[in-house]
Enzyme design. Structure first.
Site, PDB file in Angstrom:
ATOM      1  N   SER A 190       6.385  -9.081   8.698  1.00  0.00           N
ATOM      2  CA  SER A 190       4.954  -9.079   8.324  1.00  0.00           C
ATOM      3  C   SER A 190       4.192  -8.306   9.396  1.00  0.00           C
ATOM      4  CB  SER A 190       4.444 -10.519   8.203  1.00  0.00           C
ATOM      5  OG  SER A 190       4.871 -11.298   9.313  1.00  0.00           O
ATOM      6  N   ASP A 215      -7.905  -3.007  -1.121  1.00  0.00           N
ATOM      7  CA  ASP A 215      -6.903  -2.668  -0.099  1.00  0.00           C
ATOM      8  C   ASP A 215      -6.561  -1.180  -0.057  1.00  0.00           C
ATOM      9  OD1 ASP A 215      -6.742  -5.352   0.454  1.00  0.00           O
ATOM     10  OD2 ASP A 215      -4.580  -5.531   0.133  1.00  0.00           O
ATOM     11  N   GLY A 267       6.036  -9.993  13.657  1.00  0.00           N
ATOM     12  CA  GLY A 267       4.592  -9.833  13.467  1.00  0.00           C
ATOM     13  C   GLY A 267       3.889 -11.176  13.473  1.00  0.00           C
ATOM     14  N   VAL A 274      -1.570 -12.475  10.309  1.00  0.00           N
ATOM     15  CA  VAL A 274      -2.004 -13.518   9.382  1.00  0.00           C
ATOM     16  C   VAL A 274      -0.823 -14.058   8.562  1.00  0.00           C
ATOM     17  CG1 VAL A 274      -3.816 -14.132   7.781  1.00  0.00           C
ATOM     18  CG2 VAL A 274      -4.100 -12.140   9.202  1.00  0.00           C
ATOM     19  N   ILE A 275      -0.015 -13.142   8.004  1.00  0.00           N
ATOM     20  CA  ILE A 275       1.109 -13.602   7.169  1.00  0.00           C
ATOM     21  C   ILE A 275       2.149 -14.313   8.025  1.00  0.00           C
ATOM     22  CG2 ILE A 275       3.017 -12.856   5.688  1.00  0.00           C
ATOM     23  CD1 ILE A 275       1.248 -10.667   4.596  1.00  0.00           C
ATOM     24  N   HIS A 303     -24.142 -36.809   7.849  1.00  0.00           N
ATOM     25  CA  HIS A 303     -23.329 -37.556   8.807  1.00  0.00           C
ATOM     26  C   HIS A 303     -22.494 -38.598   8.077  1.00  0.00           C
ATOM     27  CE1 HIS A 303     -22.100 -39.567  12.480  1.00  0.00           C
ATOM     28  NE2 HIS A 303     -22.382 -40.717  11.871  1.00  0.00           N
ATOM     29  N   ALA A 307      -9.160 -10.321  -0.018  1.00  0.00           N
ATOM     30  CA  ALA A 307      -9.493 -10.422  -1.436  1.00  0.00           C
ATOM     31  C   ALA A 307     -11.010 -10.405  -1.647  1.00  0.00           C
ATOM     32  CB  ALA A 307      -8.886 -11.695  -2.015  1.00  0.00           C
TER      33      ALA A 307
HETATM   34  P1  FAD Z   1      -4.099  -6.013  -5.203  1.00  0.00           P
HETATM   35  O1  FAD Z   1      -4.374  -7.461  -5.206  1.00  0.00           O
HETATM   36  O2  FAD Z   1      -2.905  -5.537  -4.483  1.00  0.00           O
HETATM   37  O3  FAD Z   1      -4.009  -5.596  -6.730  1.00  0.00           O
HETATM   38  C1  FAD Z   1      -3.641  -4.331  -7.129  1.00  0.00           C
HETATM   39  C2  FAD Z   1      -3.102  -4.408  -8.540  1.00  0.00           C
HETATM   40  O4  FAD Z   1      -3.007  -3.100  -9.071  1.00  0.00           O
HETATM   41  C3  FAD Z   1      -1.700  -5.010  -8.648  1.00  0.00           C
HETATM   42  O5  FAD Z   1      -1.659  -5.934  -9.703  1.00  0.00           O
HETATM   43  C4  FAD Z   1      -0.815  -3.808  -8.973  1.00  0.00           C
HETATM   44  O6  FAD Z   1       0.326  -4.144  -9.738  1.00  0.00           O
HETATM   45  C5  FAD Z   1      -1.776  -2.966  -9.757  1.00  0.00           C
HETATM   46  N1  FAD Z   1      -1.451  -1.528  -9.782  1.00  0.00           N
HETATM   47  C6  FAD Z   1      -1.179  -0.711  -8.741  1.00  0.00           C
HETATM   48  N2  FAD Z   1      -1.025   0.556  -9.160  1.00  0.00           N
HETATM   49  C7  FAD Z   1      -1.204   0.526 -10.505  1.00  0.00           C
HETATM   50  C8  FAD Z   1      -1.197   1.523 -11.512  1.00  0.00           C
HETATM   51  N3  FAD Z   1      -0.995   2.814 -11.212  1.00  0.00           N
HETATM   52  N4  FAD Z   1      -1.422   1.136 -12.775  1.00  0.00           N
HETATM   53  C9  FAD Z   1      -1.646  -0.158 -13.105  1.00  0.00           C
HETATM   54  N5  FAD Z   1      -1.681  -1.135 -12.186  1.00  0.00           N
HETATM   55  C10 FAD Z   1      -1.467  -0.790 -10.900  1.00  0.00           C
HETATM   56  N6  FAD Z   1      -6.731 -12.204   1.346  1.00  0.00           N
HETATM   57  C11 FAD Z   1      -7.690 -13.131   1.463  1.00  0.00           C
HETATM   58  O7  FAD Z   1      -8.873 -12.800   1.402  1.00  0.00           O
HETATM   59  N7  FAD Z   1      -7.386 -14.460   1.638  1.00  0.00           N
HETATM   60  C12 FAD Z   1      -6.099 -14.889   1.718  1.00  0.00           C
HETATM   61  O8  FAD Z   1      -5.871 -16.078   1.880  1.00  0.00           O
HETATM   62  C13 FAD Z   1      -5.075 -13.930   1.615  1.00  0.00           C
HETATM   63  N8  FAD Z   1      -3.789 -14.306   1.685  1.00  0.00           N
HETATM   64  C14 FAD Z   1      -2.811 -13.371   1.563  1.00  0.00           C
HETATM   65  C15 FAD Z   1      -1.491 -13.783   1.673  1.00  0.00           C
HETATM   66  C16 FAD Z   1      -0.469 -12.860   1.581  1.00  0.00           C
HETATM   67  C17 FAD Z   1       0.961 -13.325   1.698  1.00  0.00           C
HETATM   68  C18 FAD Z   1      -0.776 -11.489   1.324  1.00  0.00           C
HETATM   69  C19 FAD Z   1       0.317 -10.479   1.177  1.00  0.00           C
HETATM   70  C20 FAD Z   1      -2.086 -11.072   1.215  1.00  0.00           C
HETATM   71  C21 FAD Z   1      -3.117 -12.006   1.342  1.00  0.00           C
HETATM   72  N9  FAD Z   1      -4.452 -11.633   1.268  1.00  0.00           N
HETATM   73  C22 FAD Z   1      -5.434 -12.568   1.416  1.00  0.00           C
HETATM   74  C23 FAD Z   1      -4.847 -10.237   1.036  1.00  0.00           C
HETATM   75  C24 FAD Z   1      -5.207 -10.030  -0.446  1.00  0.00           C
HETATM   76  O9  FAD Z   1      -4.113 -10.390  -1.243  1.00  0.00           O
HETATM   77  C25 FAD Z   1      -5.584  -8.570  -0.676  1.00  0.00           C
HETATM   78  O10 FAD Z   1      -6.590  -8.175   0.217  1.00  0.00           O
HETATM   79  C26 FAD Z   1      -6.087  -8.406  -2.114  1.00  0.00           C
HETATM   80  O11 FAD Z   1      -5.115  -8.781  -3.047  1.00  0.00           O
HETATM   81  C27 FAD Z   1      -6.509  -6.952  -2.364  1.00  0.00           C
HETATM   82  O12 FAD Z   1      -6.967  -6.847  -3.669  1.00  0.00           O
HETATM   83  P2  FAD Z   1      -6.879  -5.460  -4.468  1.00  0.00           P
HETATM   84  O13 FAD Z   1      -7.504  -5.732  -5.788  1.00  0.00           O
HETATM   85  O14 FAD Z   1      -7.413  -4.366  -3.647  1.00  0.00           O
HETATM   86  O15 FAD Z   1      -5.324  -5.167  -4.635  1.00  0.00           O
HETATM   87  P1  NAI Z   2      -1.489  -8.235  10.261  1.00  0.00           P
HETATM   88  O1  NAI Z   2      -2.100  -6.927  10.513  1.00  0.00           O
HETATM   89  O2  NAI Z   2      -2.338  -9.434  10.131  1.00  0.00           O
HETATM   90  O3  NAI Z   2      -0.440  -8.561  11.415  1.00  0.00           O
HETATM   91  C1  NAI Z   2       0.626  -7.701  11.726  1.00  0.00           C
HETATM   92  C2  NAI Z   2       1.136  -8.072  13.105  1.00  0.00           C
HETATM   93  O4  NAI Z   2       2.365  -7.405  13.304  1.00  0.00           O
HETATM   94  C3  NAI Z   2       0.192  -7.605  14.217  1.00  0.00           C
HETATM   95  O5  NAI Z   2      -0.021  -8.663  15.120  1.00  0.00           O
HETATM   96  C4  NAI Z   2       0.934  -6.433  14.837  1.00  0.00           C
HETATM   97  O6  NAI Z   2       0.664  -6.271  16.208  1.00  0.00           O
HETATM   98  C5  NAI Z   2       2.379  -6.835  14.596  1.00  0.00           C
HETATM   99  N1  NAI Z   2       3.309  -5.706  14.585  1.00  0.00           N
HETATM  100  C6  NAI Z   2       3.130  -4.481  14.032  1.00  0.00           C
HETATM  101  N2  NAI Z   2       4.235  -3.716  14.208  1.00  0.00           N
HETATM  102  C7  NAI Z   2       5.134  -4.487  14.871  1.00  0.00           C
HETATM  103  C8  NAI Z   2       6.456  -4.272  15.339  1.00  0.00           C
HETATM  104  N3  NAI Z   2       7.090  -3.108  15.150  1.00  0.00           N
HETATM  105  N4  NAI Z   2       7.085  -5.280  15.988  1.00  0.00           N
HETATM  106  C9  NAI Z   2       6.462  -6.486  16.175  1.00  0.00           C
HETATM  107  N5  NAI Z   2       5.206  -6.738  15.768  1.00  0.00           N
HETATM  108  C10 NAI Z   2       4.553  -5.761  15.111  1.00  0.00           C
HETATM  109  O7  NAI Z   2      -0.576  -8.017   8.968  1.00  0.00           O
HETATM  110  P2  NAI Z   2       0.180  -9.030   8.012  1.00  0.00           P
HETATM  111  O8  NAI Z   2       0.342 -10.354   8.659  1.00  0.00           O
HETATM  112  O9  NAI Z   2       1.358  -8.300   7.519  1.00  0.00           O
HETATM  113  O10 NAI Z   2      -0.842  -9.206   6.827  1.00  0.00           O
HETATM  114  C11 NAI Z   2      -1.349  -8.059   6.141  1.00  0.00           C
HETATM  115  C12 NAI Z   2      -2.752  -8.261   5.756  1.00  0.00           C
HETATM  116  O11 NAI Z   2      -2.834  -9.129   4.635  1.00  0.00           O
HETATM  117  C13 NAI Z   2      -3.623  -8.936   6.808  1.00  0.00           C
HETATM  118  O12 NAI Z   2      -4.085  -8.033   7.769  1.00  0.00           O
HETATM  119  C14 NAI Z   2      -4.736  -9.451   5.987  1.00  0.00           C
HETATM  120  O13 NAI Z   2      -5.636  -8.420   5.758  1.00  0.00           O
HETATM  121  C15 NAI Z   2      -4.045  -9.832   4.694  1.00  0.00           C
HETATM  122  N6  NAI Z   2      -3.804 -11.273   4.689  1.00  0.00           N
HETATM  123  C16 NAI Z   2      -4.880 -12.111   4.733  1.00  0.00           C
HETATM  124  C17 NAI Z   2      -4.710 -13.471   4.766  1.00  0.00           C
HETATM  125  C18 NAI Z   2      -5.897 -14.341   4.871  1.00  0.00           C
HETATM  126  O14 NAI Z   2      -7.001 -13.863   4.691  1.00  0.00           O
HETATM  127  N7  NAI Z   2      -5.735 -15.630   5.165  1.00  0.00           N
HETATM  128  C19 NAI Z   2      -3.382 -14.076   4.709  1.00  0.00           C
HETATM  129  C20 NAI Z   2      -2.318 -13.097   4.717  1.00  0.00           C
HETATM  130  C21 NAI Z   2      -2.553 -11.757   4.674  1.00  0.00           C
END
Ligand code: FAD
Ligand code: NAI
Length: 475
Positions: free
Chosen positions: A279, A322, A190, A193-194, A454, A330
């Site tokens: 990812s 999400d 994948g 982004v990740i 600048h 976020a």
């Molecule tokens: P979450 O952050 O997933 O929080 C949900 C919470 O609910 C968790 O703590 C979970 O334990 C809790 N929960 C779930 N079910 C229950 C339950 N029944 N009872 C009690 N608690 C529960 N987004 C960005 O904008 N910028 C970034 O740079 C970015 N980087 C990322 C990097 C990675 C590696 C990943 C995986 C994601 C990244 N994201 C980024 C995406 C971002 O993390 C999510 O969009 C964001 O966390 C969503 O927020 P949320 O509050 O909807 O859910």
């Molecule tokens: P993603 O949706 O960004 O990328 C997934 C990639 O995997 C796509 O390019 C897709 O075509 C590919 N893919 C799907 N199935 C596949 C397969 N079977 N074989 C090969 N490739 C395949 O999802 P990712 O990177 O897992 O991140 C999840 C989400 O978390 C992002 O969409 C984003 O919303 C959030 N995130 C945001 C960040 C930020 O804001 N900087 C950083 C990291 C995550």
């Protein structure tokens, strides 16, 4: 003993904890339930973002970039580094400290705003328009009563069928942020982004990284010109991105993983990797919520079904972040959380989906807001484009970081800014100006006429706006 609240938020990620704070600010008696545990079993609010997402990934991106600079960048500045070493344990330790500071910060904010925090899993017991009974299963079990419920339970990493995450060899984002030894060969499935962010971290620290992407185009959702430039720059750094692949069997051995795949030409390959990050997107999390028990409707993809105001099918039950439709970001979750709290208070909370910025924190960073050129073409919109390369920006030259460009897209008739796309240094910060401009429905001429400091990278933004009218001054 039951406790009564005006608002109960289930989930303490950026959607949930921000909703809870805003609800408390508005005078509601508010509770937030979150089940995330730190390594000692204590509470770790902040969700995916704080614990295994935005925050730890940015901490490692920063540390690995320092290492890369010390390794390859400092020499150009006349700084000679001898005996450079990598203490990965310390680097991961720092990342964990940054996470903990954020967990503690949220607990402090709950206290400050008088939000009652419950550590445990929240689930619907029963309820209707008069109130909901929410069971909290933590160290002890208790039931709380809510007039309004905001569900913010987030998302989980999607696994490939037949290749479940073991977090030792086959890694989700959780394992990808905690590899204890730099793998010699790292596979990433994948190129989203990740994949690009975590692939960059481990490449900088010394891994040979192979990214396998199903789609034939690189970053298909990004403006094509920007995506092409980003692909060129990331490939030059050594990230091997293979597009149009079809993944076959994945086998985890004792110390390595093999991945069978066919490339875009249909040729078969087997990749042998020390670790494999998968990812390929994320799935909404409603596990343990007992949604079905109270008739909370999910859509066909498992997201909680909501209308434009984040209202679910149940009276006084809302859902944000999400776990509902829209980008998994976020800041999108936070905006929805604030808007819902304000709607509960009878105010007009609003989220503008057209101005939600995206950032990919690679180096250079990729950031954008609004429409891409390909979207405008598909929609038949007449537009003008202006670009400006960082190569022609004095601050970028002084920084020694001249890769990339800023691109403006504006309506051909009205000059209203329709999209801004950046690949280059500090794109994550530069994009804010474009977001503000688009929120105020500014024209590209507005940006072109505003005084920018600048030397600053933001002058590239001004120059790209000038370029829309073919009057860039420095290019
Ligand atoms: P979450 O952050 O997933 O929080 C949900 C919470 O609910 C968790 O703590 C979970 O334990 C809790 N929960 C779930 N079910 C229950 C339950 N029944 N009872 C009690 N608690 C529960 N987004 C960005 O904008 N910028 C970034 O740079 C970015 N980087 C990322 C990097 C990675 C590696 C990943 C995986 C994601 C990244 N994201 C980024 C995406 C971002 O993390 C999510 O969009 C964001 O966390 C969503 O927020 P949320 O509050 O909807 O859910
Ligand atoms: P993603 O949706 O960004 O990328 C997934 C990639 O995997 C796509 O390019 C897709 O075509 C590919 N893919 C799907 N199935 C596949 C397969 N079977 N074989 C090969 N490739 C395949 O999802 P990712 O990177 O897992 O991140 C999840 C989400 O978390 C992002 O969409 C984003 O919303 C959030 N995130 C945001 C960040 C930020 O804001 N900087 C950083 C990291 C995550």
């Amino acid at each position: 003993m039951s406790k009564n609240f005006d608002v109960v938020v289930i989930g303490g990620g950026p959607g949930g904890y921000i909703a809870a704070i805003r609800a408390a600010q508005l005078g509601f008696n508010t509770a937030c339930i979150d089940e995330w545990k730190n390594e000692k079993g204590g509470p770790a609010p902040g969700g995916t973002c704080t614990n295994v997402g935005c925050i730890p990934s940015k901490a490692l991106l920063q540390s690995s970039e320092h290492y890369e600079h010390a390794n390859h960048g400092f020499a150009e500045h006349g700084i000679e580094v001898k005996g450079l070493g990598l203490n990965l344990e310390k680097m991961l330790g720092r990342k964990n400290t940054v996470v903990k500071q954020n967990n503690d910060g949220i607990l402090y904010l709950f206290k400050k705003n008088k939000v009652s925090f419950f550590h445990g899993r929240g689930s619907f017991a029963k309820g209707d328009a008069n109130g909901y009974e929410i069971k909290v299963a933590g160290a002890a079990e208790e039931t709380i009563i809510a007039k309004h419920v905001i569900v913010a339970t987030g998302s989980n990493a999607r696994a490939l069928p037949g290749a479940e995450f073991d977090e030792k060899l086959i890694l989700s984002n959780t394992g990808a942020l905690a590899i204890s030894e730099v793998p010699k060969k790292l596979g990433v499935i994948g190129a989203g982004v990740i994949g690009l962010e975590m692939g960059s971290v481990w490449r900088r620290l010394g891994a040979e990284v192979t990214v396998l992407e199903a789609l034939p185009t690189f970053l298909g959702a990004v403006d094509e010109q920007i995506a092409k430039e980003a692909q060129k720059l990331l490939t030059k750094q050594g990230l091997a991105v293979n597009l149009g692949v079809k993944i076959g069997t994945i086998k985890a051995g004792k110390n390595s993983v093999s991945v069978e795949y066919t490339d875009a030409k249909g040729e078969a390959h087997t990749g042998e990797f020390d670790k494999l990050i998968v990812s390929i997107g994320r799935t909404p999390n409603t596990i343990g919520l007992n949604a079905e028990g109270v008739g909370l409707k999910l859509d066909e993809r498992g997201f909680i079904a909501v209308d434009g105001d984040c209202k679910t099918n149940l009276p006084n039950v809302w859902a944000v972040g999400d776990v509902v439709r829209g980008p998994m970001l976020a800041h999108k979750a936070e905006e929805e959380g604030v808007a819902v709290a304000e709607r509960i208070a009878g105010q007009h909370g609003h989220v503008n989906f057209n101005t939600i910025p995206w950032v990919i924190y690679t180096s250079p960073e990729i950031a954008w807001v609004g429409k891409t050129e390909q979207q405008l073409k598909a929609d038949g919109v007449q537009y003008k484009a202006g670009t400006f390369p960082f190569l022609a920006n004095g601050r970028a030259r002084a920084l020694g970081d001249t890769s990339g460009m800023v691109k403006f897209l504006a309506d051909a008739k009205t000059d209203e800014i329709l999209g801004v796309h950046i690949v280059g240094p500090m794109a994550s910060e530069l994009i804010s100006e474009a977001v503000v401009a688009m929120e105020f429905r500014a024209s590209s001429e507005d940006i072109a006429r505003i005084c920018h400091a600048h030397p600053s990278l933001s002058e590239a933004t001004k120059e790209a706006a000038l370029a829309v009218d073919k009057r860039a001054l420095n290019f």
